[in-house]
Design a protein around this motif. Structure first.
Motif, PDB file in Angstrom:
ATOM      1  N   GLN A   1       0.831  -1.203   0.000  1.00 37.76           N
ATOM      2  CA  GLN A   1       0.000   0.000   0.000  1.00 37.76           C
ATOM      3  C   GLN A   1       0.869   1.258   0.000  1.00 37.76           C
ATOM      4  OE1 GLN A   1      -2.685  -0.417   3.346  1.00 37.76           O
ATOM      5  NE2 GLN A   1      -3.389  -2.438   2.666  1.00 37.76           N
ATOM      6  N   LEU A   2       2.010   1.194  -0.670  1.00 37.04           N
ATOM      7  CA  LEU A   2       2.961   2.311  -0.687  1.00 37.04           C
ATOM      8  C   LEU A   2       2.424   3.467  -1.519  1.00 37.04           C
ATOM      9  CD1 LEU A   2       6.249   0.266  -1.266  1.00 37.04           C
ATOM     10  CD2 LEU A   2       5.423   1.220   0.896  1.00 37.04           C
ATOM     11  N   ARG A   3       2.541   4.673  -0.978  1.00 40.71           N
ATOM     12  CA  ARG A   3       2.160   5.876  -1.712  1.00 40.71           C
ATOM     13  C   ARG A   3       3.388   6.571  -2.294  1.00 40.71           C
ATOM     14  NH1 ARG A   3      -3.034   7.530  -0.996  1.00 40.71           N
ATOM     15  NH2 ARG A   3      -2.498   9.695  -1.468  1.00 40.71           N
ATOM     16  N   ASP A   4       4.552   6.244  -1.772  1.00 42.49           N
ATOM     17  CA  ASP A   4       5.794   6.803  -2.333  1.00 42.49           C
ATOM     18  C   ASP A   4       6.952   5.895  -1.974  1.00 42.49           C
ATOM     19  OD1 ASP A   4       6.527   7.339   0.330  1.00 42.49           O
ATOM     20  OD2 ASP A   4       5.612   9.321   0.258  1.00 42.49           O
ATOM     21  N   LEU A   5       8.077   6.153  -2.599  1.00 41.98           N
ATOM     22  CA  LEU A   5       9.320   5.467  -2.299  1.00 41.98           C
ATOM     23  C   LEU A   5      10.250   6.456  -1.616  1.00 41.98           C
ATOM     24  CD1 LEU A   5       9.895   3.557  -5.678  1.00 41.98           C
ATOM     25  CD2 LEU A   5       9.025   2.606  -3.543  1.00 41.98           C
ATOM     26  N   PRO A   6      11.050   6.034  -0.647  1.00 42.42           N
ATOM     27  CA  PRO A   6      11.933   6.975   0.056  1.00 42.42           C
ATOM     28  C   PRO A   6      13.016   7.523  -0.864  1.00 42.42           C
ATOM     29  CG  PRO A   6      12.457   4.711   0.665  1.00 42.42           C
ATOM     30  CD  PRO A   6      11.202   4.648  -0.151  1.00 42.42           C
ATOM     31  N   GLU A   7      13.414   8.773  -0.613  1.00 45.67           N
ATOM     32  CA  GLU A   7      14.493   9.385  -1.390  1.00 45.67           C
ATOM     33  C   GLU A   7      15.768   8.558  -1.290  1.00 45.67           C
ATOM     34  OE1 GLU A   7      14.627  12.271  -3.191  1.00 45.67           O
ATOM     35  OE2 GLU A   7      12.497  12.718  -2.970  1.00 45.67           O
ATOM     36  N   SER A   8      15.953   7.902  -0.147  1.00 49.07           N
ATOM     37  CA  SER A   8      17.186   7.149   0.078  1.00 49.07           C
ATOM     38  C   SER A   8      17.327   5.943  -0.834  1.00 49.07           C
ATOM     39  CB  SER A   8      17.239   6.678   1.539  1.00 49.07           C
ATOM     40  OG  SER A   8      16.167   5.787   1.817  1.00 49.07           O
TER      41      SER A   8
ATOM     42  N   GLN B   1       0.272   2.087  -4.555  1.00 52.80           N
ATOM     43  CA  GLN B   1      -0.497   3.309  -4.763  1.00 52.80           C
ATOM     44  C   GLN B   1       0.440   4.499  -4.980  1.00 52.80           C
ATOM     45  OE1 GLN B   1      -3.294   3.706  -1.477  1.00 52.80           O
ATOM     46  NE2 GLN B   1      -3.673   1.503  -1.453  1.00 52.80           N
ATOM     47  N   LEU B   2       1.567   4.238  -5.637  1.00 47.92           N
ATOM     48  CA  LEU B   2       2.584   5.273  -5.841  1.00 47.92           C
ATOM     49  C   LEU B   2       2.030   6.433  -6.660  1.00 47.92           C
ATOM     50  CD1 LEU B   2       5.738   3.096  -6.671  1.00 47.92           C
ATOM     51  CD2 LEU B   2       5.076   4.075  -4.461  1.00 47.92           C
ATOM     52  N   LEU B   3       2.261   7.635  -6.155  1.00 47.92           N
ATOM     53  CA  LEU B   3       1.842   8.844  -6.857  1.00 47.92           C
ATOM     54  C   LEU B   3       2.997   9.468  -7.633  1.00 47.92           C
ATOM     55  CD1 LEU B   3      -0.337  10.427  -4.028  1.00 47.92           C
ATOM     56  CD2 LEU B   3      -1.140   9.204  -6.055  1.00 47.92           C
TER      57      LEU B   3
END
Length: 602
Positions: A188-195, A211-213
């Motif tokens: 249910q991820l909405r984003d991936l970390p910058e790292s 659910q990546l935007l």
């Protein structure tokens, strides 16, 4: 001193706890025999045992005194329990576990931990103590987050957390600087970390079915990633920095809301771009110019109205899918894409091409497009010597840029004058397509040390000479549109083969020798007379990515084909089987493979 009372002296075996030593089984599905074998091998497999908890004897396996220690004698050297091996591999998959104990820290030597397909809702914080861990599979559970201690596993190579309920990945993920394979799909991820851009050794990243935007721009730092899977998310755009992923070979962004694709400036190895089911309305010139090595371009179910003439610059293209768009015409010069073997146009309002021509198949359509190209003065050769292979100009034109190109000459032979210059130049690619050859030129063997790409398509060759087995460096062989029905078994020497085209021939089955090519990625065998799918053979092709068996005589699709998870493009339309139905086939490869897996008998 006696153990019955008083202060006991130092015991070098203190720390070993004697639990259940007199029992053959601890009552929870783990016998002492299994534990004994695990102490000897360093591996313990307790998968599919309906375990609700992990027996304490498993956590204590390296510190408990084993039963065999009671029988130690100088005469019994087989029971060398003191030489036990630390547990390095623990498999607890397909059980009913809801938690793992912090006692897992008593297994510090673990390199593999597999607990997939359980009911875990969390992981113990002690998992960070497993500093030697290289493979961690916690997929198919009920996890809502990963503990921050995961970032302490600096030797981790594989991390699979797909099919959970995770909504956030901590920045500490970027500390896993040895990670090569990361699968966070179906969460249910909405984003991936910058790292994530710090994972410099990553080779495969799967974040599909989330659910990546958006995708962070730091993804451009992943210079080692070869396969990137972002399908079935909510993306509306891709960062320009994605064009810096210099090792990228496959990009899957299907089923999103993407309106345009960035130029993949430095992705010189990009071979497959799957961007179907989006909102893409046009293909920029910059994009097409950057796709110098592309084999597969899937743009089905978008809003494209025009196919730019610049598409002909993608000379390596073998498959083009633009079904269900708004394309009304095709540039005639598209017919000059000699490598194109499959072009899907269904669901477009084509007006400039009659429907019966489209229905004849790709080869006839390409032939029609070429026939419509209007010759202009600049297309004509400057002099007769330019096409004369016996002249200096003619030989220079035919042998240029490490390529021997004598295609589309309608010739039954290859001029002798071309072979010596080709050998001296160390050509790596040979193109004899669209001639009237009735056999493979004998002198082709002269180039066996350097040639890696051979195109013999659209000729009249009925058989291949066994001498071709000497061409051990070949990675791509195009035999399409000939009269072939077999490939000699001695071709097993071509172990580097990555792409084989045998479309439009007379094959009744995929030749056995093909299954010996363990590096094969693309197999195009459409429009033959193949009657069945050799599942056993296909499973030997562990790198197979594209399989085209359209328009054959296949009567049944084995459900087990769905377990060939390396497949990224599976085409089966135009055969006589009734299931899967066309509606399933049209949903794409991922849905088709899932459909097949669901029908595997248990």
């Amino acid at each position: 001193m006696s153990r019955r009372g008083g202060r006991q002296p130092f015991n070098p075996r203190a720390g070993f706890q004697r639990t259940n030593n007199n029992k053959e089984d601890d009552g929870k599905g783990v016998s002492n025999v299994i534990l004994k074998q695990a102490r000897s091998s360093g591996q313990l497999n307790l998968s599919n045992r309906s375990l609700a908890t992990v027996p304490q004897s498993v956590w204590n396996i390296n510190i408990d005194v084993p039963p065999e220690a009671k029988n130690v004698s100088l005469d019994n050297q087989d029971e060398r329990w003191w030489d036990q091996t630390d547990l390095v591999k623990l498999i607890l998959a397909s059980n009913k576990l809801e938690e793992l104990s912090n006692d897992i820290q008593q297994l510090p030597a673990l390199t593999v931990l597999d607990v997939h397909d359980n009911k875990l809702t969390s992981l113990p914080t002690a998992i960070g103590e497993l500093r030697n861990l290289q493979r961690l599979n916690i997929s198919h559970n009920c996890l809502t987050e990963l503990p921050s201690q995961i970032s302490q596993l600096h030797d981790l190579l594989f991390l699979h957390v797909q099919h959970n309920k995770i909504s956030v990945l901590q920045d500490g993920l970027g500390d896993l600087n040895h990670l090569e394979n990361l699968d966070v799909s179906n969460n249910q991820l909405r984003d991936l970390p910058e790292s994530i851009g710090s994972l410099r050794k990553l080779k495969s990243l799967n974040a599909s079915e989330n659910q990546l935007l958006l995708v962070p721009s730091t993804i451009g730092n992943l210079k080692g990633v070869r396969m990137l899977e972002l399908s079935s998310n909510r993306l509306t755009s891709l960062p320009e920095e994605m064009g810096y992923m210099s090792s990228l070979e496959q990009l899957h962004v299907k089923f999103n809301k993407i309106t345009s694709l960035p130029p993949f400036t430095k992705c010189k190895d990009l071979k497959e771009l799957h961007a179907g089911n989006n909102n893409i309305s046009e293909l920029s010139v910059e994009l097409l110019q950057s796709l110098s090595s592309l084999n597969v371009l899937d743009l089905r179910d978008n809003k494209i109205t025009t196919i730019p003439e610049d598409l002909i610059k993608v000379t390596t293209l073998t498959r083009l899918n633009i079904a269900n768009n708004n394309v009304s015409s095709l540039p005639y010069k598209l017919g000059n894409l000699t490598s194109l073997r499959s072009m899907v146009l269904d669901g477009n309002p084509l007006r400039s091409i009659r429907r019966d021509i489209v229905n004849r198949g790709t080869m006839e359509l390409m032939k029609y497009l070429r026939s419509r190209i209007e010759e202009t003065p600049e297309d004509a050769p400057d002099s007769s010597s330019a096409s004369d292979p016996s002249s200096v100009i003619g030989r220079t034109e035919a042998v240029a840029g490490k390529t021997l190109d004598y295609s589309n000459k309608k010739s039954g032979t290859i001029p002798v004058s071309l072979w010596e210059p080709a050998k001296e130049s160390g050509v790596t690619a040979v193109n004899f397509s669209k001639n009237m050859l009735t056999q493979v030129p004998e002198n082709l063997i002269l180039l066996h040390k350097t040639v890696v790409d051979v195109n013999l398509s659209v000729n009249k060759i009925p058989a291949l000479p066994v001498e071709m087995q000497m061409m051990v460096n070949i990675t791509r062989l195009d035999l399409g549109s000939n009269g072939l029905s077999t490939i000699p078994a001695v071709f097993e020497t071509m172990t580097g083969m990555r792409e084989l085209v045998i479309s439009y021939n007379r094959f009744t089955k995929i030749p056995e020798v093909v299954f010996t090519w363990s590096n094969l990625e693309n197999l195009l065998a459409n429009d033959n007379q193949i009657g069945e799918i050799d599942l056993t053979g296909l499973k030997r092709l562990t790198k197979i990515s594209t399989l085209d068996l359209q328009n054959n005589d296949i009567g049944e699709v084995p459900p087990e084909l769905g377990t060939v998870t390396s497949l990224r493009s599976l085409l089966l339309a135009g055969n006589r089987f009734r299931n899967p139905r066309p509606a399933i086939l049209n949903k794409g490869t991922v849905a088709l493979l899932a459909y097949l897996r669901d029908r595997i008998p248990t």
